[in-house]
Write a protein that holds these residues in place. Structure first.
Motif, PDB file in Angstrom:
ATOM      1  N   TYR A   1     -32.991  25.319 -24.186  1.00  0.00           N
ATOM      2  CA  TYR A   1     -34.114  26.240 -24.297  1.00  0.00           C
ATOM      3  C   TYR A   1     -33.673  27.598 -23.758  1.00  0.00           C
ATOM      4  O   TYR A   1     -33.265  27.725 -22.601  1.00  0.00           O
ATOM      5  CB  TYR A   1     -35.312  25.702 -23.515  1.00  0.00           C
TER       6      TYR A   1
ATOM      7  N   ILE B   1     -47.408  16.168 -25.495  1.00  0.00           N
ATOM      8  CA  ILE B   1     -46.675  17.048 -24.583  1.00  0.00           C
ATOM      9  C   ILE B   1     -46.994  18.503 -24.915  1.00  0.00           C
ATOM     10  O   ILE B   1     -47.238  18.853 -26.078  1.00  0.00           O
ATOM     11  CB  ILE B   1     -45.159  16.764 -24.683  1.00  0.00           C
TER      12      ILE B   1
ATOM     13  N   VAL C   1     -45.541  22.358 -24.660  1.00  0.00           N
ATOM     14  CA  VAL C   1     -44.283  23.076 -24.476  1.00  0.00           C
ATOM     15  C   VAL C   1     -44.529  24.579 -24.471  1.00  0.00           C
ATOM     16  O   VAL C   1     -45.533  25.071 -25.001  1.00  0.00           O
ATOM     17  CB  VAL C   1     -43.261  22.707 -25.586  1.00  0.00           C
TER      18      VAL C   1
ATOM     19  N   GLU D   1     -39.614  24.668 -24.490  1.00  0.00           N
ATOM     20  CA  GLU D   1     -39.314  23.826 -23.326  1.00  0.00           C
ATOM     21  C   GLU D   1     -40.566  23.081 -22.859  1.00  0.00           C
ATOM     22  O   GLU D   1     -41.636  23.685 -22.705  1.00  0.00           O
ATOM     23  CB  GLU D   1     -38.771  24.666 -22.182  1.00  0.00           C
ATOM     24  N   PRO D   2     -40.471  21.752 -22.643  1.00  0.00           N
ATOM     25  CA  PRO D   2     -41.626  20.976 -22.171  1.00  0.00           C
ATOM     26  C   PRO D   2     -42.081  21.436 -20.789  1.00  0.00           C
ATOM     27  O   PRO D   2     -41.266  21.578 -19.880  1.00  0.00           O
ATOM     28  CB  PRO D   2     -41.093  19.544 -22.129  1.00  0.00           C
TER      29      PRO D   2
ATOM     30  N   MET E   1     -43.630  13.385 -31.396  1.00  0.00           N
ATOM     31  CA  MET E   1     -42.644  13.812 -30.398  1.00  0.00           C
ATOM     32  C   MET E   1     -41.223  13.421 -30.769  1.00  0.00           C
ATOM     33  O   MET E   1     -40.282  14.209 -30.593  1.00  0.00           O
ATOM     34  CB  MET E   1     -43.017  13.247 -29.022  1.00  0.00           C
TER      35      MET E   1
ATOM     36  N   GLU F   1     -39.746  15.665 -33.452  1.00  0.00           N
ATOM     37  CA  GLU F   1     -39.495  17.030 -33.006  1.00  0.00           C
ATOM     38  C   GLU F   1     -38.491  17.125 -31.864  1.00  0.00           C
ATOM     39  O   GLU F   1     -38.272  18.197 -31.309  1.00  0.00           O
ATOM     40  CB  GLU F   1     -40.814  17.704 -32.619  1.00  0.00           C
TER      41      GLU F   1
ATOM     42  N   TYR G   1     -38.463  15.332 -28.856  1.00  0.00           N
ATOM     43  CA  TYR G   1     -38.960  15.153 -27.491  1.00  0.00           C
ATOM     44  C   TYR G   1     -39.108  13.676 -27.130  1.00  0.00           C
ATOM     45  O   TYR G   1     -39.915  13.316 -26.273  1.00  0.00           O
ATOM     46  CB  TYR G   1     -40.305  15.872 -27.324  1.00  0.00           C
ATOM     47  N   GLU G   2     -38.320  12.814 -27.783  1.00  0.00           N
ATOM     48  CA  GLU G   2     -38.455  11.378 -27.599  1.00  0.00           C
ATOM     49  C   GLU G   2     -38.275  10.951 -26.146  1.00  0.00           C
ATOM     50  O   GLU G   2     -38.954  10.045 -25.654  1.00  0.00           O
ATOM     51  CB  GLU G   2     -37.460  10.644 -28.485  1.00  0.00           C
TER      52      GLU G   2
ATOM     53  N   PHE H   1     -39.234  12.145 -23.533  1.00  0.00           N
ATOM     54  CA  PHE H   1     -40.391  12.380 -22.677  1.00  0.00           C
ATOM     55  C   PHE H   1     -41.523  11.389 -22.938  1.00  0.00           C
ATOM     56  O   PHE H   1     -42.506  11.380 -22.197  1.00  0.00           O
ATOM     57  CB  PHE H   1     -40.911  13.813 -22.874  1.00  0.00           C
TER      58      PHE H   1
END
Length: 364
Positions: free
Chosen positions: A213, A254, A256, A262-263, A344, A347, A349-350, A352
């Motif tokens: 990020y 989540i 971001v 960024e998460p 997620m 995209e 973000y797995e 998390f």
């Protein structure tokens, strides 16, 4: 004359000795070894999963695998040929040597992915290939790998109703297969393979590079963000209460940073505060957030900004639920992008997803 003949004879003998030594050196170099040399950053493991053409091609797709080689493992002949191994009487199994960087991919993941390519309950048969040379197995050269292998297979076995027949043991010997077998499916894309084609793509996606990020310049942000998003994140503006995207959003997911991706926050830390803006008890990690004193509009508040993107997010107050820490991160929806749980993985973000346990789970 006698001296000349003596020198000539000695030179001839020396030449013979050198040639013999060279020949022996060639033979030694070509002889297969149990444990191939590898640098300190690389580990090795051997997988048998039916025809080694497909198994090799599959592992080559995984990020962190540095090299592969097909060959014959744990048999009872020296320098076996493909024809000999094909009889099923040599004890050898078609196997793939997998060199990998443990800082990029761990052995557990390799085992999990390997299981997606085999039927671990099938004895001496994978796909259309039948014979002891097509049995399944995992062979190690480092004793400490054995526990990892057995533990992981023990966990995977819980998903099967039948007994697993995957061999686990030390690599006793390994002979490199003939050149035409190496990288066979790269050279023959339409060649036979017992592994479904879609699994190769899944292998490529199984261990993606960690997301990076980065802060984006204001000129780019002005093009990519809405006018409100830009005004909030770059000019410290505040959107209207009860008239923004996420004040009443309570699906799992989540949140971001809209400027970097960024998460920052997760749904399990979101609560109803009746303030008209999204409220969270805490960020995913305190290191993601910067706090600054804000005395604008005659008030004494603590501003919250994203550290990486340096985007204005909102403010933090001390009137949050005491059972959740007592803080209320009051955040502008315009500074966030919400990603529902079911999107997620797609995209990126797995990793998390495990954070999205229910509040009741957290108290157990």
């Amino acid at each position: 004359m006698k001296i000349i003949w003596t020198i000539t004879i000695l030179a001839f003998i020396g030449l013979i000795i050198v040639k013999i030594g060279f020949s022996q050196g060639e033979e030694k170099a070509s002889a297969p070894e149990k444990n191939s040399a590898h640098n300190s950053k690389t580990s090795e493991i051997y997988f048998a999963g039916g025809c080694f053409w497909g198994t090799e091609h599959y592992f080559k797709q995984i990020r962190g695998v540095t090299a592969t080689e097909v060959g014959y493992a744990n048999g009872n002949l020296a320098k076996p040929s493909y024809e000999q191994v094909s009889t099923g009487n040599t004890g050898f199994v078609e196997a793939v040597k997998v060199d990998y960087d443990p800082t990029l991919v761990d052995l557990k993941l390799l085992i999990d992915l390997y299981f997606k390519t085999i039927d671990p309950t099938s004895m001496d048969k994978q796909g259309n290939d039948i014979g002891t040379q097509y049995r399944t197995g995992i062979y190690f050269t480092k004793k400490e790998d054995e526990k990892t292998i057995r533990d992981e297979i023990g966990q995977l076995a819980k998903s099967y109703s039948s007994k697993l027949v995957v061999e686990i043991g030390p690599l006793r010997n390994f002979y490199t297969a003939e050149n035409y077998h190496q990288n066979y499916l790269e050279k023959n894309p339409q060649g036979y393979c017992h592994i479904p084609a879609d699994l190769f793509e899944k292998a490529r996606q199984a261990n993606p590079k960690p997301a990076k990020y980065n802060k984006v310049d204001k000129k780019t942000l002005k093009k990519e963000l809405t006018a409100l998003q830009y005004d909030v994140t770059q000019n410290n503006a505040t959107e209207k209460a009860f008239d923004n995207a996420y004040w009443n959003e309570f699906r799992e997911g989540i949140y971001v940073d809209v400027t970097t991706g960024e998460p920052l926050f997760i749904s399990t830390d979101k609560f109803e505060s009746d303030c008209g803006w999204p409220s969270f008890s805490k960020p995913i990690n305190d290191r993601l957030i910067a706090e600054k004193s804000d005395r604008s509009f005659g008030m004494n508040r603590t501003e919250v900004r994203s550290k990486t993107g340096d985007a204005h997010l909102g403010h933090v107050f001390n009137d949050g639920p005491t059972e959740q820490g007592g803080l209320r991160y009051c955040i502008n929806s315009a500074s966030l992008r919400f990603i529902p749980k079911d999107q997620m993985k797609a995209e990126g973000y797995e990793k998390f997803i495990p954070l999205l346990q229910t509040k009741s789970d957290k108290t157990k």
